[in-house]
Design an enzyme around this catalytic site. Structure first.
Site, PDB file in Angstrom:
ATOM      1  N   TYR A 146      87.976  67.214  27.021  1.00 23.85           N
ATOM      2  CA  TYR A 146      89.410  66.980  26.828  1.00 23.85           C
ATOM      3  C   TYR A 146      89.704  66.922  25.336  1.00 23.85           C
ATOM      4  CZ  TYR A 146      93.900  64.454  26.986  1.00 23.85           C
ATOM      5  OH  TYR A 146      95.199  64.057  26.830  1.00 23.85           O
ATOM      6  N   ASP A 241      85.285  68.275  18.029  1.00 27.41           N
ATOM      7  CA  ASP A 241      86.261  67.229  18.347  1.00 27.41           C
ATOM      8  C   ASP A 241      85.497  65.909  18.379  1.00 27.41           C
ATOM      9  OD1 ASP A 241      87.978  65.380  19.466  1.00 27.41           O
ATOM     10  OD2 ASP A 241      88.689  66.695  21.063  1.00 27.41           O
ATOM     11  N   LYS A 269      91.302  57.686  16.457  1.00 21.51           N
ATOM     12  CA  LYS A 269      90.883  56.394  16.956  1.00 21.51           C
ATOM     13  C   LYS A 269      90.363  55.443  15.880  1.00 21.51           C
ATOM     14  CE  LYS A 269      89.860  58.368  21.525  1.00 21.51           C
ATOM     15  NZ  LYS A 269      90.909  57.716  22.301  1.00 21.51           N
TER      16      LYS A 269
END
Length: 430
Positions: A146, A241, A269
């Site tokens: 994702y 990623d 994050k």
């Protein structure tokens, strides 16, 4: 049970009248595990408490970024000090420069860095740069990985989309999805096949170097190096990623852990210390295309926001201290070993995948190495286990296909409490 979550249940009903599904991100609705979510009122260290006063050991850590736990003094103080000077300027600040220098220090492959506001935005921007640099328009991604909710990447996506069995999404134009090729994670033959037919049109391969959105799935030996070889030979860019893994599995992320250098890296994050932030960066010649240096446009008023940057600086600086990752490894290993032993005692079929301070307990007796083997897990048993743990004061991801995280705030007592809860939960649900 209803009485225990009385206030949360009332808030959930109230939320549904104003927010789609009552939540601002789908997995929070507990659709994958059933029931209604507790509404969180606050947190400190490794613990959170809900609106009904129930306390939990938190293994979600805001889906990874709270590597120092909830509300650590040094982050709170940094945020307060920054907010007192102003919450947004839309202009350059010293803190942005300092944060970029820290990112470059940890990630040598990121020769130039651009801050954005989320992991989704970082990935979307990085792929735009990759297309601009190569003059090609196709991207290869992997089943179960994702990369945010941008249109071109909601194809066989993980996380919320995988949880609810939706490989794509209405509202995504077929032409967007058609530019994305899907390969099998940990399967270089599938990547070779994609390039065999489309080598001259593929701009980039994007991958979670450690998959975290179909649950934790480590790269097989040689997989990442194989991607590096294929992309280099075919003139495509390799994009990591590391929104989850960056600063999490090692100071320099998965690329440090596995010794593979991508062309572009996406972060999020942790570099915001729990506040909204993201970043992308990489080779100087590639990043030179980003406006105002080059013609690839990307902008954002809140990019490098002073409050988020202050939180990120405070968080990252602590990670450079010696012993941090050794402590995280120790706590994560103790948790893994405790859960494995508890499952074995109860006769539960559970396979644990762990990389550093992130792990997933798959409810299957078979090895999990890709999308297909991950989705063979018994989600019904996971849901039962999840609720049994929640009742015992442990907050886990409300989805089989997510990661459990430990932080520097998790002590031996916290890990021991989780393992005790797991023993009872396994006995209850097997």
């Amino acid at each position: 049970m209803k009485k225990r979550f009385e206030r949360s249940n009332r808030l959930f009903r109230r939320a549904k009248a104003s927010i789609p599904g009552g939540v601002n991100s789908p997995v929070r609705a507990f659709g994958a595990v059933g029931g209604a979510p507790p509404f969180i009122a606050g947190g400190s260290g490794a613990r959170i408490r809900d609106e009904d006063g129930n306390e939990y050991v938190d293994l979600v850590c805001s889906w990874g970024p709270l590597i120092h736990g909830h509300a650590p003094d040094f982050v709170v103080e940094a945020v307060k000090a920054a907010a007192e000077k102003g919450t947004s300027f839309g202009a350059p600040t010293r803190a942005e420069v300092q944060a970029a220098e820290l990112v470059k220090r940890a990630f040598p492959s990121m020769e130039l860095v651009r801050f954005v506001n989320s992991g989704t935005e970082a990935v979307m921007s990085a792929l735009r740069v990759a297309r601009g640099f190569t003059g090609r328009d196709r991207v290869v991604k992997f089943e179960g990985c994702y990369h945010g909710h941008s249109d071109g990447l909601l194809v066989r996506a993980g996380s919320g989309a995988l949880t609810f069995g939706v490989p794509g999404s209405p509202g995504v134009p077929p032409a967007y999805a058609g530019r994305t090729l899907t390969a099998r994670y940990n399967d270089l033959d599938s990547v070779e096949a994609a390039f065999g037919k489309n080598a001259k049109s593929i701009a980039a391969v994007i991958v979670e170097p450690v998959a975290g959105n179909m649950g934790v799935v480590p790269p097989a030996r040689g997989f990442l190096r194989g991607l590096r070889r294929i992309t280099r030979e075919c003139g495509a860019l390799l994009v990591f990623d590391e929104v989850i893994t960056g600063f999490r599995v090692a100071l320099g992320g998965a690329q440090e852990l596995y010794g593979v250098k991508p062309d572009l890296t996406c972060l999020g994050k942790i570099i915001g210390g729990g506040l909204p932030v993201g970043a992308y960066g990489g080779r100087a010649d590639v990043m030179a295309l980003v406006s105002p240096l080059g013609p690839v446009y990307q902008a954002g008023t809140l990019s490098g926001n002073p409050v988020a940057t202050a939180a990120g600086l405070a968080t990252m600086k602590r990670l450079f201290r010696g012993g941090t990752y050794e402590g995280l490894e120790r706590a994560a290993r103790e948790l893994e070993e405790g859960i494995t032993a508890a499952a074995k005692e109860a006769g539960a079929r559970v396979t644990t995948n762990r990389v550093g301070s992130m792990q997933t307990w798959f409810f299957t007796g078979k090895r999990v190495r890709d999308y297909e083997s991950a989705t063979a897990s018994d989600t019904g048993r996971y849901a039962a286990f999840f609720h049994a743990m929640l009742r015992r004061g442990v907050y886990m991801p409300p989805s089989q296909f997510e990661a459990v995280f430990v932080s520097t705030a998790h002590r031996k007592a916290d890990v021991a409490r989780v393992v005790r809860a797991a023993r009872g939960a396994f006995r209850e649900t097997v």
